[in-house]
Design a protein around this motif. Structure first.
Motif, PDB file in Angstrom:
ATOM      1  N   ARG A  74       0.838  -1.209   0.000  1.00 44.68           N
ATOM      2  CA  ARG A  74       0.000   0.000   0.000  1.00 44.68           C
ATOM      3  C   ARG A  74       0.874   1.261   0.000  1.00 44.68           C
ATOM      4  NH1 ARG A  74      -2.963  -0.297   4.722  1.00 44.68           N
ATOM      5  NH2 ARG A  74      -3.693  -2.285   3.929  1.00 44.68           N
ATOM      6  N   VAL A  75       1.944   1.251   0.796  1.00 38.74           N
ATOM      7  CA  VAL A  75       2.863   2.391   0.851  1.00 38.74           C
ATOM      8  C   VAL A  75       3.502   2.610  -0.521  1.00 38.74           C
ATOM      9  CG1 VAL A  75       5.064   3.207   1.795  1.00 38.74           C
ATOM     10  CG2 VAL A  75       3.333   2.243   3.313  1.00 38.74           C
ATOM     11  N   LEU A  76       3.938   1.529  -1.129  1.00 40.23           N
ATOM     12  CA  LEU A  76       4.545   1.636  -2.458  1.00 40.23           C
ATOM     13  C   LEU A  76       3.541   2.166  -3.481  1.00 40.23           C
ATOM     14  CD1 LEU A  76       6.639  -1.633  -2.419  1.00 40.23           C
ATOM     15  CD2 LEU A  76       7.534   0.692  -2.583  1.00 40.23           C
ATOM     16  N   GLU A  77       2.327   1.669  -3.421  1.00 44.11           N
ATOM     17  CA  GLU A  77       1.286   2.145  -4.349  1.00 44.11           C
ATOM     18  C   GLU A  77       1.022   3.634  -4.150  1.00 44.11           C
ATOM     19  OE1 GLU A  77      -0.194   0.924  -6.951  1.00 44.11           O
ATOM     20  OE2 GLU A  77       0.668  -1.080  -6.769  1.00 44.11           O
ATOM     21  N   GLN A  78       1.012   4.082  -2.902  1.00 43.22           N
ATOM     22  CA  GLN A  78       0.783   5.500  -2.621  1.00 43.22           C
ATOM     23  C   GLN A  78       1.912   6.359  -3.187  1.00 43.22           C
ATOM     24  OE1 GLN A  78       0.294   5.469   1.643  1.00 43.22           O
ATOM     25  NE2 GLN A  78      -1.939   5.344   1.489  1.00 43.22           N
ATOM     26  N   GLU A  79       3.138   5.906  -3.020  1.00 42.88           N
ATOM     27  CA  GLU A  79       4.286   6.661  -3.549  1.00 42.88           C
ATOM     28  C   GLU A  79       4.248   6.700  -5.079  1.00 42.88           C
ATOM     29  OE1 GLU A  79       6.154   8.480  -1.748  1.00 42.88           O
ATOM     30  OE2 GLU A  79       5.686   7.642   0.209  1.00 42.88           O
ATOM     31  N   ILE A  80       3.953   5.573  -5.696  1.00 42.67           N
ATOM     32  CA  ILE A  80       3.855   5.515  -7.159  1.00 42.67           C
ATOM     33  C   ILE A  80       2.743   6.432  -7.638  1.00 42.67           C
ATOM     34  CG2 ILE A  80       3.276   4.021  -9.116  1.00 42.67           C
ATOM     35  CD1 ILE A  80       4.664   1.717  -7.460  1.00 42.67           C
ATOM     36  N   GLU A 120       4.387  27.283  -9.301  1.00 45.50           N
ATOM     37  CA  GLU A 120       5.032  27.111  -7.997  1.00 45.50           C
ATOM     38  C   GLU A 120       4.375  25.969  -7.229  1.00 45.50           C
ATOM     39  OE1 GLU A 120       6.714  31.583  -6.958  1.00 45.50           O
ATOM     40  OE2 GLU A 120       4.642  31.089  -6.418  1.00 45.50           O
ATOM     41  N   ARG A 121       3.064  25.849  -7.341  1.00 47.88           N
ATOM     42  CA  ARG A 121       2.351  24.752  -6.682  1.00 47.88           C
ATOM     43  C   ARG A 121       2.762  23.415  -7.310  1.00 47.88           C
ATOM     44  NH1 ARG A 121      -2.487  26.868  -6.610  1.00 47.88           N
ATOM     45  NH2 ARG A 121      -3.171  26.031  -8.585  1.00 47.88           N
ATOM     46  N   VAL A 122       2.885  23.368  -8.624  1.00 45.28           N
ATOM     47  CA  VAL A 122       3.326  22.145  -9.309  1.00 45.28           C
ATOM     48  C   VAL A 122       4.735  21.771  -8.843  1.00 45.28           C
ATOM     49  CG1 VAL A 122       4.020  21.184 -11.550  1.00 45.28           C
ATOM     50  CG2 VAL A 122       1.854  22.420 -11.341  1.00 45.28           C
ATOM     51  N   GLN A 123       5.595  22.770  -8.755  1.00 39.12           N
ATOM     52  CA  GLN A 123       6.965  22.505  -8.317  1.00 39.12           C
ATOM     53  C   GLN A 123       6.988  21.968  -6.886  1.00 39.12           C
ATOM     54  OE1 GLN A 123       9.659  25.893  -7.808  1.00 39.12           O
ATOM     55  NE2 GLN A 123      11.281  24.696  -8.767  1.00 39.12           N
ATOM     56  N   THR A 124       6.158  22.509  -6.019  1.00 37.18           N
ATOM     57  CA  THR A 124       6.074  22.036  -4.641  1.00 37.18           C
ATOM     58  C   THR A 124       5.585  20.596  -4.593  1.00 37.18           C
ATOM     59  OG1 THR A 124       5.671  24.276  -3.822  1.00 37.18           O
ATOM     60  CG2 THR A 124       4.985  22.463  -2.401  1.00 37.18           C
ATOM     61  N   ILE A 125       4.566  20.293  -5.380  1.00 39.07           N
ATOM     62  CA  ILE A 125       4.049  18.927  -5.443  1.00 39.07           C
ATOM     63  C   ILE A 125       5.147  17.977  -5.905  1.00 39.07           C
ATOM     64  CG2 ILE A 125       2.474  17.394  -6.714  1.00 39.07           C
ATOM     65  CD1 ILE A 125       0.473  19.786  -6.719  1.00 39.07           C
ATOM     66  N   MET A 126       5.840  18.370  -6.956  1.00 44.42           N
ATOM     67  CA  MET A 126       6.902  17.519  -7.488  1.00 44.42           C
ATOM     68  C   MET A 126       8.006  17.301  -6.455  1.00 44.42           C
ATOM     69  SD  MET A 126       7.193  18.827 -11.424  1.00 44.42           S
ATOM     70  CE  MET A 126       8.513  17.683 -11.825  1.00 44.42           C
ATOM     71  N   ASP A 127       8.441  18.392  -5.828  1.00 51.46           N
ATOM     72  CA  ASP A 127       9.522  18.279  -4.841  1.00 51.46           C
ATOM     73  C   ASP A 127       9.138  17.371  -3.682  1.00 51.46           C
ATOM     74  OD1 ASP A 127      11.078  19.990  -6.368  1.00 51.46           O
ATOM     75  OD2 ASP A 127      10.722  21.752  -5.101  1.00 51.46           O
ATOM     76  N   SER A 128       7.921  17.543  -3.164  1.00 50.70           N
ATOM     77  CA  SER A 128       7.526  16.741  -2.004  1.00 50.70           C
ATOM     78  C   SER A 128       7.325  15.271  -2.373  1.00 50.70           C
ATOM     79  CB  SER A 128       6.269  17.314  -1.351  1.00 50.70           C
ATOM     80  OG  SER A 128       5.173  17.256  -2.224  1.00 50.70           O
ATOM     81  N   THR A 129       6.739  14.995  -3.525  1.00 48.78           N
ATOM     82  CA  THR A 129       6.535  13.585  -3.896  1.00 48.78           C
ATOM     83  C   THR A 129       7.860  12.914  -4.243  1.00 48.78           C
ATOM     84  OG1 THR A 129       5.997  14.199  -6.186  1.00 48.78           O
ATOM     85  CG2 THR A 129       4.157  13.876  -4.685  1.00 48.78           C
TER      86      THR A 129
END
Length: 144
Positions: A74-80, A120-129
């Motif tokens: 489940r953790v792996l699926e969430q990260e993917i 900037e929001r897209v960049q934040t999403i990308m950085d955090s994921t």
């Protein structure tokens, strides 16, 4: 002597004239450059997203074959899924963005301000994921 003073003063006068307030066109150009710069930085990380997705899918497939516990899967699926959403957020922004060349100055500035917030929001999403996925991948690398 006056000729030399004039020759010395001329560059100073020209320099100070160029230092006046920026023109509306310059403001627009600078704001658009900022938006596109953030886009370019985020795009440079798209390769990381692809590599991490592949890596996490491989780990997931291995764990599925070993019939690992569902919590790990489940953790792996969430990260993917997070990586896929970050990828899609960038793609959506790129599809929707268009250069504001045909807009009046005020409309262009408002559009670019909005696009700046979006990218900037897209960049934040990308950085955090990416960061979260790297931690998960690192965890499974250490377990090998």
């Amino acid at each position: 002597m006056k000729k030399y003073l004039i020759l010395l003063a001329l560059p100073l006068v020209l320099f100070s004239a160029c230092q006046g307030g920026s023109s509306p066109e310059t403001e627009k150009t600078e704001l658009e450059a900022k938006v596109l710069h953030i886009h370019d930085e985020a795009m440079a990380r798209m390769g990381e997203i692809l590599k991490l997705r592949r890596s996490l899918r491989s780990v997931r497939d291995t764990l599925q074959a070993q019939q690992a516990d569902t919590a790990s899967l489940r953790v792996l699926e969430q990260e993917i899924s997070g990586l896929e959403q970050a990828d899609e957020a960038m793609r959506q922004w790129m599809r929707a963005y268009s250069s504001p060349d045909t807009l009046q100055h005020e409309q262009a500035m408002q559009y670019l301000q909005t696009e700046l917030k979006k990218i900037e929001r897209v960049q934040t999403i990308m950085d955090s994921t990416i960061s979260a996925a790297q931690e998960t991948a690192k965890k499974y690398e250490q377990e090998k």
